[in-house]
Each structure stands twice: as C-alpha cells, then as structure tokens.
Design a protein around this motif. Sequence first.
Motif, PDB file in Angstrom:
ATOM      1  N   GLU A 151      13.900  -7.180  -8.355  1.00  0.00           N
ATOM      2  CA  GLU A 151      15.114  -7.868  -7.374  1.00  0.00           C
ATOM      3  C   GLU A 151      14.268  -9.661  -7.540  1.00  0.00           C
ATOM      4  N   LEU A 152      13.157 -10.021  -7.520  1.00  0.00           N
ATOM      5  CA  LEU A 152      12.020 -11.049  -7.604  1.00  0.00           C
ATOM      6  C   LEU A 152      12.875 -11.987  -8.696  1.00  0.00           C
ATOM      7  N   GLU A 153      13.186 -11.097  -9.886  1.00  0.00           N
ATOM      8  CA  GLU A 153      13.266 -11.862 -11.159  1.00  0.00           C
ATOM      9  C   GLU A 153      14.669 -12.322 -11.008  1.00  0.00           C
ATOM     10  N   LYS A 154      16.079 -11.572 -10.223  1.00  0.00           N
ATOM     11  CA  LYS A 154      16.853 -11.680  -9.942  1.00  0.00           C
ATOM     12  C   LYS A 154      17.296 -13.135  -9.244  1.00  0.00           C
ATOM     13  N   GLU A 155      16.700 -12.943  -7.619  1.00  0.00           N
ATOM     14  CA  GLU A 155      17.076 -14.040  -7.036  1.00  0.00           C
ATOM     15  C   GLU A 155      16.004 -15.054  -7.620  1.00  0.00           C
ATOM     16  N   SER A 156      15.127 -14.967  -8.253  1.00  0.00           N
ATOM     17  CA  SER A 156      14.722 -16.037  -8.507  1.00  0.00           C
ATOM     18  C   SER A 156      15.341 -17.600  -9.605  1.00  0.00           C
ATOM     19  N   GLY A 157      16.916 -16.194 -10.912  1.00  0.00           N
ATOM     20  CA  GLY A 157      17.312 -17.002 -11.944  1.00  0.00           C
ATOM     21  C   GLY A 157      16.998 -17.137 -13.167  1.00  0.00           C
ATOM     22  N   VAL A 158      15.128 -16.265 -13.221  1.00  0.00           N
ATOM     23  CA  VAL A 158      14.694 -16.762 -14.614  1.00  0.00           C
ATOM     24  C   VAL A 158      14.355 -15.609 -15.247  1.00  0.00           C
ATOM     25  N   VAL A 161       1.060  -1.067   0.377  1.00  0.00           N
ATOM     26  CA  VAL A 161       0.050  -0.312  -0.159  1.00  0.00           C
ATOM     27  C   VAL A 161       1.278   0.714   0.298  1.00  0.00           C
ATOM     28  N   ALA A 162       0.368   2.263  -0.667  1.00  0.00           N
ATOM     29  CA  ALA A 162       1.062   3.394  -0.723  1.00  0.00           C
ATOM     30  C   ALA A 162       0.466   4.545   0.399  1.00  0.00           C
ATOM     31  N   VAL A 163       1.318   4.470   1.829  1.00  0.00           N
ATOM     32  CA  VAL A 163       0.385   5.259   2.213  1.00  0.00           C
ATOM     33  C   VAL A 163       1.219   6.586   2.972  1.00  0.00           C
ATOM     34  N   LEU A 164      -0.270   7.714   3.487  1.00  0.00           N
ATOM     35  CA  LEU A 164       0.511   8.903   3.825  1.00  0.00           C
ATOM     36  C   LEU A 164      -0.378   9.827   4.780  1.00  0.00           C
ATOM     37  N   ASP A 165       0.441  10.109   5.834  1.00  0.00           N
ATOM     38  CA  ASP A 165       0.067  10.716   6.491  1.00  0.00           C
ATOM     39  C   ASP A 165      -0.936   9.424   7.530  1.00  0.00           C
ATOM     40  N   GLY A 166      -0.255   8.513   7.845  1.00  0.00           N
ATOM     41  CA  GLY A 166      -1.201   7.330   8.124  1.00  0.00           C
ATOM     42  C   GLY A 166      -2.689   6.743   7.355  1.00  0.00           C
ATOM     43  N   GLU A 167      -2.729   7.178   6.493  1.00  0.00           N
ATOM     44  CA  GLU A 167      -3.818   6.774   5.393  1.00  0.00           C
ATOM     45  C   GLU A 167      -3.682   5.933   4.269  1.00  0.00           C
ATOM     46  N   VAL A 168      -4.104   5.304   4.170  1.00  0.00           N
ATOM     47  CA  VAL A 168      -3.832   4.179   2.451  1.00  0.00           C
ATOM     48  C   VAL A 168      -4.758   4.665   1.449  1.00  0.00           C
ATOM     49  N   VAL A 169      -3.692   5.482   0.585  1.00  0.00           N
ATOM     50  CA  VAL A 169      -4.212   6.166  -0.470  1.00  0.00           C
ATOM     51  C   VAL A 169      -4.063   5.531  -2.471  1.00  0.00           C
ATOM     52  N   GLY A 170      -3.496   4.361  -1.724  1.00  0.00           N
ATOM     53  CA  GLY A 170      -3.282   4.330  -3.315  1.00  0.00           C
ATOM     54  C   GLY A 170      -2.329   2.331  -2.718  1.00  0.00           C
ATOM     55  N   ALA A 171      -3.115   1.432  -3.445  1.00  0.00           N
ATOM     56  CA  ALA A 171      -2.722  -0.409  -2.917  1.00  0.00           C
ATOM     57  C   ALA A 171      -2.298  -0.519  -4.472  1.00  0.00           C
ATOM     58  N   THR A 172      -1.132  -1.796  -4.784  1.00  0.00           N
ATOM     59  CA  THR A 172      -0.676  -2.927  -5.670  1.00  0.00           C
ATOM     60  C   THR A 172       0.068  -4.178  -5.151  1.00  0.00           C
ATOM     61  N   GLU A 173      -0.970  -5.468  -6.216  1.00  0.00           N
ATOM     62  CA  GLU A 173      -0.360  -6.329  -5.655  1.00  0.00           C
ATOM     63  C   GLU A 173      -0.341  -6.651  -7.106  1.00  0.00           C
ATOM     64  N   TYR A 174       1.139  -8.021  -7.040  1.00  0.00           N
ATOM     65  CA  TYR A 174       1.731  -8.546  -7.600  1.00  0.00           C
ATOM     66  C   TYR A 174       2.219  -9.628  -7.524  1.00  0.00           C
ATOM     67  N   ARG A 175       2.903 -10.703  -8.961  1.00  0.00           N
ATOM     68  CA  ARG A 175       3.631 -11.550  -8.081  1.00  0.00           C
ATOM     69  C   ARG A 175       4.209 -12.193  -9.364  1.00  0.00           C
ATOM     70  N   TYR A 176       6.186 -12.593  -9.207  1.00  0.00           N
ATOM     71  CA  TYR A 176       6.010 -12.969 -10.136  1.00  0.00           C
ATOM     72  C   TYR A 176       6.493 -14.844 -10.001  1.00  0.00           C
TER      73      TYR A 176
END
Length: 226
Positions: free
Chosen positions: A100-107, A50-65
């Motif tokens: 970072e996730l891609e580099k860690e996976s080596g793929v 989440v993107a937090v500004l002054d204690g409030e959630v003002v944005g969010a993202t979910e993803y995966r590799y």
Amino acid sequence: MLQYRKISSIDDPYFAKMHRLMGEVFPPEEVLAFELWREPLQDPTIQVYVAVLDGEVVGATEYRYRPELAVAMTDFTIIGRAGLGIGRFLLTEREKHLRELEKESGVPSLGMFAEIYDPGTEAASSLAFGSVSPMNPLVRREVLSHLGFKKLDVEYVHPSWDHEGKAVRGLDFCFRPADESADSLPSSLPGRFLRWYYSALPNKPREWEEMMEAIEARDRIALLPI
C-alpha cells in the motif's frame, strides 16, 4: 485471534508492553530507551505495529518505505511466543501494508534491507533472545533466506542504539531484491540508505565511519547467500 495494531505514541499502553518485550528479547545496545521513542513514533514514515492476543503484546514489527531510495527496511520483528503463527501473521500484514505504501508513493520498490544476526559470531551466539525458539538466530536466518534475503559482501558494524557510540558487531546487512536474479547492488544504494538510517544517532564509532568509506569507495557490492 491475533490483532495487528499500530503504535504511534509511547502513551499507548501497548507500547509499554512492546518495549518490555524488546528488552526481554534483544541485548541492551539494540534497544532505544523508552522516552527516546516519543519522537520516532510521531514520524509518519516509521511504521510500528504489534500483534495483540487477549490484550497482551505477543509480537511486534517496525518497518518503513523510503520512496526517495525506492527501498523498504524491516527494522525488527519480534515473536514473543512459539506455536501461535505470529511470524507468519506479522509478515503477511507487513507485506500487505508495504504494498500500500509503495502504491501510494508511486515509486516501485527495488527491495528491502534488513540487519540479520550471524549465529556464527560470538556476539550473536551468546544471546538468549528471550528463550523463545523462533527468535534463535539460526531459525531467523533460515526463514529470511527462504524469503529471498541475501547478505551484502561487507564487514558490517553499526552504531549502538543506546546512544553510547559503541560499534555493534555480530550482524550482517542484507537485502531482498525485487529482482530475484540480482547478484549485486550499486554501492550508492546501501551507502545512501545507511547514512540516512543512522542519522538519528549522533554518536557513531570510528569503525562505522571506516565501513561507510569502504562501501562508498566501491562501484558495486555483491549479494551473497545466507
């Protein structure tokens, strides 16, 4: 200043704020019930920030590799307020983490999938998306086009996330190829990915099964402009 904060439990007070924001922005069939998030958030392959500004959630993202498929997926991006640079902030932090996730996976990654609302459909044009202008389907679609996403040449439908097994339309299934010159994908890639991605939903509509059979019967699927 915006902060990029990981959510790994529904007991995190920022999760409740994120879930409330999801309910304000997305239609009910696109939002997984609060308690049903408990297990997914404990999955180390699912990244929710989440993107937090002054204690409030003002944005969010979910993803995966997924290294076994060599692809990423952006599940959703939410911008809760205009004029704060939230979209750029989420994109920059997500891309940095995915590398970072891609580099860690080596793929090496072949690219990234995304579901994108088609503003030309009645299903999408009737949605308010929280009355936040950056979340308008026309705006989001153009931004994703600028980022290199292309739509797969399929009539897309997906199972509803409310577990009622409804067929959800009004979206395109898209892909941002690592090779910008790519104009098609082997059908096995989206086929395997979608079978895996929606394995979490036990109730799937007949329309989704028919779409999957059509995808898997093809050799390649064209990537079209959005």
